[in-house]
Design a protein around this motif. Structure first.
Motif, short mmCIF file in Angstrom:
data_model
loop_
_atom_site.label_atom_id
_atom_site.label_comp_id
_atom_site.label_asym_id
_atom_site.label_seq_id
_atom_site.Cartn_x
_atom_site.Cartn_y
_atom_site.Cartn_z
N THR A 51 81.24 -16.00 67.52
CA THR A 51 80.31 -15.16 66.78
C THR A 51 78.93 -15.82 66.69
OG1 THR A 51 82.13 -14.26 65.48
CG2 THR A 51 79.92 -13.97 64.58
N LEU A 52 78.91 -17.11 66.37
CA LEU A 52 77.63 -17.82 66.30
C LEU A 52 76.92 -17.86 67.66
CD1 LEU A 52 78.56 -20.79 63.93
CD2 LEU A 52 77.06 -18.85 63.42
N SER A 53 77.68 -18.11 68.72
CA SER A 53 77.09 -18.16 70.06
C SER A 53 76.53 -16.79 70.45
CB SER A 53 78.13 -18.60 71.09
OG SER A 53 78.59 -19.89 70.80
N ALA A 54 77.29 -15.73 70.19
CA ALA A 54 76.83 -14.38 70.53
C ALA A 54 75.57 -14.02 69.74
CB ALA A 54 77.93 -13.36 70.27
N THR A 55 75.53 -14.41 68.48
CA THR A 55 74.35 -14.14 67.64
C THR A 55 73.13 -14.89 68.16
OG1 THR A 55 75.79 -13.82 65.73
CG2 THR A 55 73.45 -14.22 65.28
N LEU A 56 73.33 -16.15 68.52
CA LEU A 56 72.22 -16.94 69.06
C LEU A 56 71.70 -16.34 70.37
CD1 LEU A 56 70.43 -19.45 68.87
CD2 LEU A 56 72.19 -20.67 70.15
N ILE A 57 72.60 -15.93 71.25
CA ILE A 57 72.19 -15.32 72.52
C ILE A 57 71.45 -14.00 72.25
CG2 ILE A 57 73.06 -14.21 74.62
CD1 ILE A 57 75.26 -16.40 74.61
N TYR A 58 71.95 -13.21 71.30
CA TYR A 58 71.28 -11.95 70.95
C TYR A 58 69.87 -12.21 70.44
CZ TYR A 58 70.08 -7.78 68.29
OH TYR A 58 69.42 -6.69 67.80
N LEU A 59 69.71 -13.19 69.55
CA LEU A 59 68.38 -13.49 69.00
C LEU A 59 67.42 -13.99 70.07
CD1 LEU A 59 69.42 -15.10 65.60
CD2 LEU A 59 68.42 -12.83 65.98
N VAL A 60 67.88 -14.84 70.96
CA VAL A 60 67.02 -15.33 72.04
C VAL A 60 66.63 -14.18 72.95
CG1 VAL A 60 66.97 -16.82 74.08
CG2 VAL A 60 67.88 -17.71 71.93
N ASP A 61 67.58 -13.29 73.25
CA ASP A 61 67.29 -12.12 74.09
C ASP A 61 66.24 -11.23 73.43
OD1 ASP A 61 67.82 -10.32 76.34
OD2 ASP A 61 68.71 -9.01 74.80
N GLN A 62 66.36 -11.01 72.12
CA GLN A 62 65.38 -10.20 71.40
C GLN A 62 64.00 -10.87 71.42
OE1 GLN A 62 65.78 -7.07 70.09
NE2 GLN A 62 67.75 -7.21 71.14
N LEU A 63 63.99 -12.20 71.28
CA LEU A 63 62.73 -12.93 71.31
C LEU A 63 62.04 -12.77 72.67
CD1 LEU A 63 60.71 -14.97 70.04
CD2 LEU A 63 62.11 -16.76 71.07
N PHE A 64 62.80 -12.95 73.75
CA PHE A 64 62.21 -12.81 75.08
C PHE A 64 61.81 -11.36 75.36
CE2 PHE A 64 64.41 -16.89 76.25
CZ PHE A 64 63.23 -17.60 76.50
N GLY A 65 62.58 -10.40 74.84
CA GLY A 65 62.20 -8.99 74.99
C GLY A 65 60.89 -8.68 74.29
N TRP A 66 60.74 -9.20 73.08
CA TRP A 66 59.51 -9.02 72.32
C TRP A 66 58.33 -9.65 73.06
CZ3 TRP A 66 56.37 -12.77 70.13
CH2 TRP A 66 55.33 -12.30 69.34
N ALA A 67 58.54 -10.88 73.58
CA ALA A 67 57.48 -11.58 74.30
C ALA A 67 57.09 -10.81 75.56
CB ALA A 67 57.93 -13.00 74.65
N ALA A 68 58.06 -10.23 76.27
CA ALA A 68 57.76 -9.48 77.48
C ALA A 68 56.99 -8.21 77.14
CB ALA A 68 59.07 -9.13 78.19
N ARG A 69 57.31 -7.57 76.02
CA ARG A 69 56.58 -6.37 75.63
C ARG A 69 55.14 -6.69 75.25
NH1 ARG A 69 61.55 -5.36 73.45
NH2 ARG A 69 60.99 -6.09 71.37
N GLN A 70 54.91 -7.89 74.70
CA GLN A 70 53.56 -8.28 74.32
C GLN A 70 52.69 -8.55 75.56
OE1 GLN A 70 52.44 -8.20 71.16
NE2 GLN A 70 54.47 -7.44 70.68
N VAL A 71 53.31 -9.11 76.60
CA VAL A 71 52.57 -9.46 77.82
C VAL A 71 52.34 -8.22 78.67
CG1 VAL A 71 52.68 -10.78 79.97
CG2 VAL A 71 53.39 -11.83 77.83
N PHE A 72 53.34 -7.39 78.82
CA PHE A 72 53.23 -6.24 79.74
C PHE A 72 52.99 -5.03 78.92
CE2 PHE A 72 56.05 -9.30 81.91
CZ PHE A 72 55.24 -9.62 82.96
#
Length: 95
Positions: free
Chosen positions: A74-95
């Motif tokens: 559960t902790l690993s899946a949550t961490l992966i989800y949060l990192v994915d959301q962070l990179f998604g947010w960063a990609a939306r800011q750039v593009f």
């Protein structure tokens, strides 16, 4: 001269030992019965023997280790989800 004789004697002994080992190996192979295929009875007997060797955990140990595994997944899946959301947010800011 004596060293050469000792060396020759040792070489002959090693050669004899290796011939004896090869002969024993051939005799051992002849003595073993030929395996002719799959035998369900032998398979089940072997399976039972292996399961008898297993050290089964107690109920408390099983529960506590299962909870630990579920927690870590559960902790690993949550961490992966949060990192994915962070990179998604960063990609939306750039593009």
């Amino acid at each position: 001269m004596a060293k050469k004789d000792e060396t020759d004697a040792k070489a002959q002994k090693v050669a004899k030992d290796s011939k004896d080992a090869a002969k024993e190996s051939k005799e051992t192979k002849k003595a073993e019965p030929e395996k002719t295929g799959f035998s369900p009875v032998e398979f089940l007997q072997g399976t039972r023997e292996e399961l008898d060797k297993v050290v089964w955990p107690s109920r408390q140990q099983l529960i506590s280790e299962s909870v630990a595994v579920i927690l870590m997944v559960t902790l690993s899946a949550t961490l992966i989800y949060l990192v994915d959301q962070l990179f998604g947010w960063a990609a939306r800011q750039v593009f």
